[in-house]
Design a protein around this motif. Structure first.
Motif, mmCIF file in Angstrom:
data_model
loop_
_atom_site.group_PDB
_atom_site.id
_atom_site.type_symbol
_atom_site.label_atom_id
_atom_site.label_comp_id
_atom_site.label_asym_id
_atom_site.label_seq_id
_atom_site.Cartn_x
_atom_site.Cartn_y
_atom_site.Cartn_z
ATOM 1 N N ALA A 1 0.846 -1.195 0.000
ATOM 2 C CA ALA A 1 0.000 0.000 0.000
ATOM 3 C C ALA A 1 0.883 1.247 0.000
ATOM 4 N N ALA A 2 1.953 1.214 0.803
ATOM 5 C CA ALA A 2 2.880 2.350 0.849
ATOM 6 C C ALA A 2 3.529 2.546 -0.523
ATOM 7 N N SER A 3 3.948 1.437 -1.141
ATOM 8 C CA SER A 3 4.633 1.525 -2.419
ATOM 9 C C SER A 3 3.708 2.062 -3.524
ATOM 10 N N LEU A 4 2.462 1.623 -3.516
ATOM 11 C CA LEU A 4 1.505 2.153 -4.498
ATOM 12 C C LEU A 4 1.357 3.661 -4.325
ATOM 13 N N ALA A 5 1.361 4.120 -3.078
ATOM 14 C CA ALA A 5 1.268 5.568 -2.821
ATOM 15 C C ALA A 5 2.500 6.295 -3.354
ATOM 16 N N VAL A 6 3.657 5.640 -3.277
ATOM 17 C CA VAL A 6 4.883 6.260 -3.802
ATOM 18 C C VAL A 6 4.763 6.451 -5.319
ATOM 19 N N PHE A 7 4.382 5.375 -6.040
ATOM 20 C CA PHE A 7 4.226 5.492 -7.502
ATOM 21 C C PHE A 7 3.221 6.581 -7.863
ATOM 22 N N LYS A 8 2.078 6.562 -7.186
ATOM 23 C CA LYS A 8 1.025 7.549 -7.497
ATOM 24 C C LYS A 8 1.529 8.967 -7.291
ATOM 25 N N THR A 9 2.234 9.175 -6.190
ATOM 26 C CA THR A 9 2.710 10.522 -5.865
ATOM 27 C C THR A 9 3.766 10.992 -6.871
ATOM 28 N N ILE A 10 4.668 10.108 -7.241
ATOM 29 C CA ILE A 10 5.697 10.488 -8.217
ATOM 30 C C ILE A 10 5.029 10.968 -9.501
ATOM 31 N N ARG A 11 4.006 10.253 -9.965
ATOM 32 C CA ARG A 11 3.313 10.631 -11.214
ATOM 33 C C ARG A 11 2.445 11.862 -11.021
ATOM 34 N N LYS A 12 1.600 11.847 -9.966
ATOM 35 C CA LYS A 12 0.621 12.923 -9.769
ATOM 36 C C LYS A 12 1.324 14.274 -9.555
#
Ligand SMILES: *Cc1c(COP(=O)(O)O)cnc(C)c1O
Length: 407
Positions: A289-300
């Motif tokens: 869940a933390a890692s998915l948030a990292v990917f999303k934040t990098i893109r967003k």
């Protein structure tokens, strides 16, 4: 409790495997951290690059809060939505792939090594070529793969069979290839080795060599991955190069322990099947869940472009320091993975920077390294450069005796 009390507990109860500074960190936010006595530092080396979104990024914290209330751990003989989503996200961001999850960089490399050995088992091939000055972790095989003698001392006999070539020297790799070679493993940018960037011709040559001989190209992106170099993964800077296996960790979990090895679908053979590899905690819903948030934040938040801009600011600042202080021999790196090579020991400089409120790293005896958060601001980069200027002003030219050591 004071820092001195914590230090006493360490002395009594924690094995002394780390060179530590007498600072106890208790809180972090973005690129700032605070110690137990309330002193603030600008962190340009957040967890060896782990906290790439800065400390306690709200997207990561919220994902963790939400997941912690729902399910902390799911054993890997059941399906886990977050793990499935993260595997698919990694594949989407890299190449068509399948992923194995573990908990650290060393474990990711262990897995990649096991994968390579198993890949070579039908043809009797097991030798792996890695690079001098490389770093792949501290477990037995990852340590063996690491191309620095100091990590092997006293741990002989070493595991068979790893051979160390010269980084950026294709002929030195070719010279080590035998009919038993199964893989070539390297970091696209050597991190612990002092920030050395693989040349495009070297990477292209390795890809071609591996293709011709049916050997695996394993890229250790534990430090270079997750946007650090201005692309999601460092191999993406090299035209037409894809690894067969890529290893990830450090920034992958935004502060949570997670690692992965990512196997390219171009490998048609089913190499690892049920029962051949595993991990109790690997790919836990919390870490995923933390890692998915990292990917999303990098893109967003457009952090790749921001990383490139901040990297330019940083390297322009480094160039100015180099013009001003002859003790600096070279400025090198890519985006927010950067270093200054000095003509003398770097540890006193890292210590003085810390005394002045800036956390950086000294490695390889004479290298100063920074891995700022991808969220670092213009103001923070300028501030760090200002502190470094004062540090060089104070120390360069002077040779002081410093008992502090590197790494
Ligand atoms: C840090 C690092 C590792 C080891 O990761 P751990 O999580 O400490 O086991 C492996 N490879 C590279 C390139 C690293 O920078």
């Amino acid at each position: 409790m004071k820092t001195a009390d914590v230090q006493k507990l360490y002395q009594a109860f924690v094995l002394p495997t780390y060179t530590q500074v007498p600072v106890c960190l208790v809180k972090g936010k973005g690129s700032r951290v605070w110690d137990l006595e309330g002193r603030e530092y600008l962190d340009f080396f957040p967890g060896w690059g782990v906290s790439a979104l800065g400390h306690c990024h709200p997207a990561v914290v919220n994902a963790l809060k939400h997941q912690a209330r729902t399910m902390l751990h799911i054993p890997n003989n059941f399906f886990n939505i977050k793990q499935a989503e993260l595997a698919s996200r990694i594949s989407e961001e890299s190449f068509p792939a399948r992923v194995f999850f573990c908990n650290s960089g060393a474990e990711a490399n262990e897995g990649a090594i096991k994968f390579a050995k198993r890949y070579g088992t039908d043809t009797g091939r097991y030798e792996i070529i890695t690079m001098k000055r490389s770093f792949h972790g501290r477990t037995l095989a990852a340590m063996r793969a690491t191309g620095q003698d100091k990590f092997h001392e006293g741990f002989q006999p070493l595991m068979e069979k790893f051979l160390h070539a010269d980084f950026n020297d294709l002929d030195s790799v070719k010279a080590l290839v035998t009919p038993k070679t199964i893989a070539v493993m390297l970091e696209p940018i050597q991190g612990e080795g002092g920030i050395h960037v693989a040349k495009p011709g070297f990477m292209e040559g390795l890809r071609k060599l591996c293709d011709e001989r049916d050997m695996l190209l394993i890229l250790d992106e534990v430090q270079t991955g997750m946007g650090r170099t201005g692309k999601m993964f460092a191999y993406q800077h090299y035209h037409g190069i894809e690894p067969d296996v890529m290893t990830l960790s450090k920034a992958l979990g935004g502060g949570m322990p997670i690692g992965a090895f990512v196997v390219n679908r171009r490998i048609k053979k089913e190499v690892l099947t049920a029962g051949m590899h595993g991990s109790t905690f690997g790919g836990s819903p919390l870490a995923c869940a933390a890692s998915l948030a990292v990917f999303k934040t990098i893109r967003k938040d457009g952090l790749l472009a921001h990383t490139v801009r901040m990297g330019e600011l940083l390297s322009a600042g480094f160039d100015k320091l180099m013009d001003k202080y002859p003790v600096i021999e070279e400025s090198r790196g890519m985006a927010l993975m950067a270093a200054l090579k000095l003509k003398e020991a770097s540890a006193p400089y890292a210590q003085e920077a810390r005394d002045q409120g800036l956390l950086i790293n000294a490695t390889q005896g004479d290298v100063l390294r920074v891995l700022p958060a991808l969220t670092v601001s213009v103001k923070e980069v300028r501030k760090a450069l200002g502190i470094l200027d004062r540090v060089f002003e104070k120390l360069s030219g002077k040779k002081e005796d410093c008992s502090c050591s590197t790494h």
